[in-house]
Design a protein around this motif. Structure first.
Motif, short mmCIF file in Angstrom:
data_model
loop_
_atom_site.label_atom_id
_atom_site.label_comp_id
_atom_site.label_asym_id
_atom_site.label_seq_id
_atom_site.Cartn_x
_atom_site.Cartn_y
_atom_site.Cartn_z
N GLN A 51 2.18 -9.22 -2.75
CA GLN A 51 1.04 -8.82 -2.84
C GLN A 51 0.96 -7.72 -4.15
OE1 GLN A 51 0.54 -6.03 0.61
NE2 GLN A 51 -0.68 -7.46 1.51
N GLN B 245 0.90 3.04 -3.26
CA GLN B 245 -0.08 4.20 -3.46
C GLN B 245 0.06 5.74 -3.27
OE1 GLN B 245 -3.86 3.84 -1.35
NE2 GLN B 245 -3.72 1.32 -1.55
N ALA C 273 -8.99 1.18 -4.20
CA ALA C 273 -7.94 0.62 -3.90
C ALA C 273 -7.80 -0.73 -3.46
CB ALA C 273 -6.98 1.25 -3.04
N PHE C 274 -7.07 -1.64 -3.93
CA PHE C 274 -7.12 -3.03 -3.10
C PHE C 274 -5.70 -3.55 -3.20
CE2 PHE C 274 -7.31 -2.70 -8.05
CZ PHE C 274 -6.29 -3.58 -8.62
N GLY C 275 -5.62 -4.70 -2.50
CA GLY C 275 -4.44 -5.37 -2.18
C GLY C 275 -4.65 -6.86 -2.28
N ARG D 279 6.39 -9.55 7.33
CA ARG D 279 5.81 -9.81 8.51
C ARG D 279 6.20 -10.69 9.26
NH1 ARG D 279 -0.67 -8.80 6.39
NH2 ARG D 279 -0.17 -6.96 5.39
N PHE E 143 -10.21 -1.23 6.77
CA PHE E 143 -8.99 -0.62 6.57
C PHE E 143 -8.68 0.60 6.92
CE2 PHE E 143 -9.56 -4.40 3.88
CZ PHE E 143 -8.44 -5.25 4.19
N SER F 260 0.71 -1.14 -0.12
CA SER F 260 -0.08 -0.06 0.09
C SER F 260 0.73 1.24 0.05
CB SER F 260 -1.06 0.01 1.09
OG SER F 260 -1.75 -1.08 1.10
N GLY G 92 -8.05 -7.54 -0.07
CA GLY G 92 -8.50 -6.30 0.70
C GLY G 92 -8.93 -5.08 -0.26
N ALA G 93 -10.10 -4.31 -0.10
CA ALA G 93 -9.95 -3.15 -1.04
C ALA G 93 -11.00 -2.14 -0.47
CB ALA G 93 -10.75 -3.74 -2.34
N GLY G 94 -11.23 -1.25 -0.84
CA GLY G 94 -11.90 -0.21 -0.60
C GLY G 94 -11.92 1.29 -1.27
N PHE H 182 -7.17 3.15 5.65
CA PHE H 182 -7.08 3.89 4.29
C PHE H 182 -7.96 3.86 3.50
CE2 PHE H 182 -5.11 -0.09 3.10
CZ PHE H 182 -4.44 -0.64 3.99
N1 DAH Z 1 -2.71 -3.77 2.56
C1 DAH Z 1 -3.75 -4.53 2.92
C2 DAH Z 1 -3.15 -5.62 3.57
O1 DAH Z 1 -2.10 -5.98 3.37
C3 DAH Z 1 -4.78 -4.82 1.71
C4 DAH Z 1 -5.55 -3.56 1.10
C5 DAH Z 1 -6.67 -3.31 1.65
C6 DAH Z 1 -4.87 -2.94 0.31
C7 DAH Z 1 -7.59 -2.41 1.21
C8 DAH Z 1 -5.53 -1.75 -0.31
C9 DAH Z 1 -6.97 -1.61 0.13
O2 DAH Z 1 -4.98 -0.86 -1.24
O3 DAH Z 1 -7.52 -0.44 -0.14
O4 DAH Z 1 -4.07 -6.33 4.14
#
Ligand code: DAH
Length: 341
Positions: free
Chosen positions: A212, A177, A309-311, A198, A252, A174, A286-288, A254
């Protein structure tokens, strides 16, 4: 003098017979025929001879000299021929020997799936962005609206590089971004694949290093609907047209609103099995909708622009693609596994 000359002649001939190298041959030539050589030395004494003797000895000396010269020439040719045939034998190429097998490498399954995903996103107009794996906490946490008290910021969760917690191995993609939004004006449409870290114990579904794919779209009027359309297209291209998705509410820092996206279990088709823990669904990403605070922090006016955004978990995506049940297989570099792709 006659005897001395004849003795010299036969001595030279037998010495020549035993010569083994070009250097020895040259040394012999100098010894007998050179300006300071033995025959020349004898010829220099000719003055002391009688008028009758002189032509006889002179002729003999010339004869012996000519014989030695001839013998040296013969020996030279012979030695050259020998060394040529030795080389021909030692450098011979046997074209009938079977060749060495050339083993060609192949793509790692993660790379195969990443390349497919890139193709799909590039087809939708996305660019590829990159960011550092050793990241500033400002980018990985603060500017993503992750509070100081968030558990991800604990030393038990994150690999810090500096004591003051300002630099660490990024725990998500992320932060890319933020880097992109700070540099680039909307419209923005990027994905950013890469490694993240991690402090997880290794087991069938965890690894302290994994992959990712981050995604970010910022423009005027971008909504959750665009997010759903984009991700549904990705899933249908990767796993087949009929594969269903499920958007679950989540949190999340962000994004607001946020969700997690599951795909119908590719092993059992949604009926419930060991892989999906009988739920019929597998979590993929994950996203939003990008939080207005995040946009504003990167110098983008949230009154004018919005984004999603999403990951995506690339390792998970690869495991689902090929029905791989243990994540460790992806990182062990066992050729028996890798050669199957
Ligand atoms: N960074 C999050 C994770 O590692 C995944 C994620 C969730 C990325 C929502 C995004 C987002 O860009 O909007 O779990």
């Amino acid at each position: 003098m006659k005897e001395t000359l004849e003795k010299l002649g036969s001595e030279a001939q037998s010495a020549l017979a035993g010569v083994g190298s070009m250097q020895e041959l040259e040394a012999l030539r100098v010894k007998y025929l050179g300006k300071k050589g033995e025959i020349t030395a004898i010829l220099k004494q000719m003055g002391s001879l009688s008028a009758e003797e002189r032509p006889v000895i002179g002729q003999l000396a010339n004869q012996i000299r000519a014989d030695i010269e001839e013998a040296i020439a013969e020996k030279t040719t012979q030695m050259e021929e020998n060394s040529l045939s030795e080389r021909l034998i030692s450098e011979a190429l046997d074209v009938t020997i079977p060749g060495k097998e050339v083993t060609v490498g192949r793509k790692h399954p993660i790379t195969i799936v990443l390349d497919e995903a890139k193709e799909i996103f590039i087809g939708m107009g996305f660019d590829i962005a990159e960011g550092p794996e050793v990241e500033l906490s400002v980018y990985d946490f603060d500017k993503l609206n992750i509070p100081a008290t968030h558990p991800a910021r604990e030393w038990t969760d994150t690999f810090y590089i500096t004591e003051d917690e300002s630099v660490h191995l990024r725990c998500q993609t992320s932060p890319v971004q933020v880097r992109v939004m700070e540099k680039q004006e909307p419209p923005i449409r990027i994905i950013s694949p890469g490694r993240v870290y991690r402090k997880d114990e290794i087991d069938a579904s965890h690894s302290p290093m994994f992959h990712q794919i981050e995604g970010l779209v910022v423009d005027k009027g971008v909504t959750m609907g665009d997010l759903k359309g984009t991700l549904n297209l990705l899933v249908s291209k990767l796993y087949g047209e009929s594969t269903k998705t499920r958007f679950r509410p989540h949190h999340f820092p962000f994004t607001e609103p946020s969700c997690e996206v599951d795909v119908q279990c590719v092993v059992c088709g949604g009926n419930g099995c060991r892989t999906c823990k009988q739920s019929g669904w597998l979590e993929l990403l994950g996203a939003g909708v990008v939080h207005p605070k995040v946009l504003a922090g990167c110098g983008i006016d949230p009154g004018t622009y919005s984004g999603f955004a999403f990951g995506i978990g690339l390792d998970r995506m690869t495991m689902l693609r090929y029905g791989i049940e243990d994540m460790r297989l992806l990182f062990e570099n066992d050729l028996r596994f890798l050669n199957q792709f």
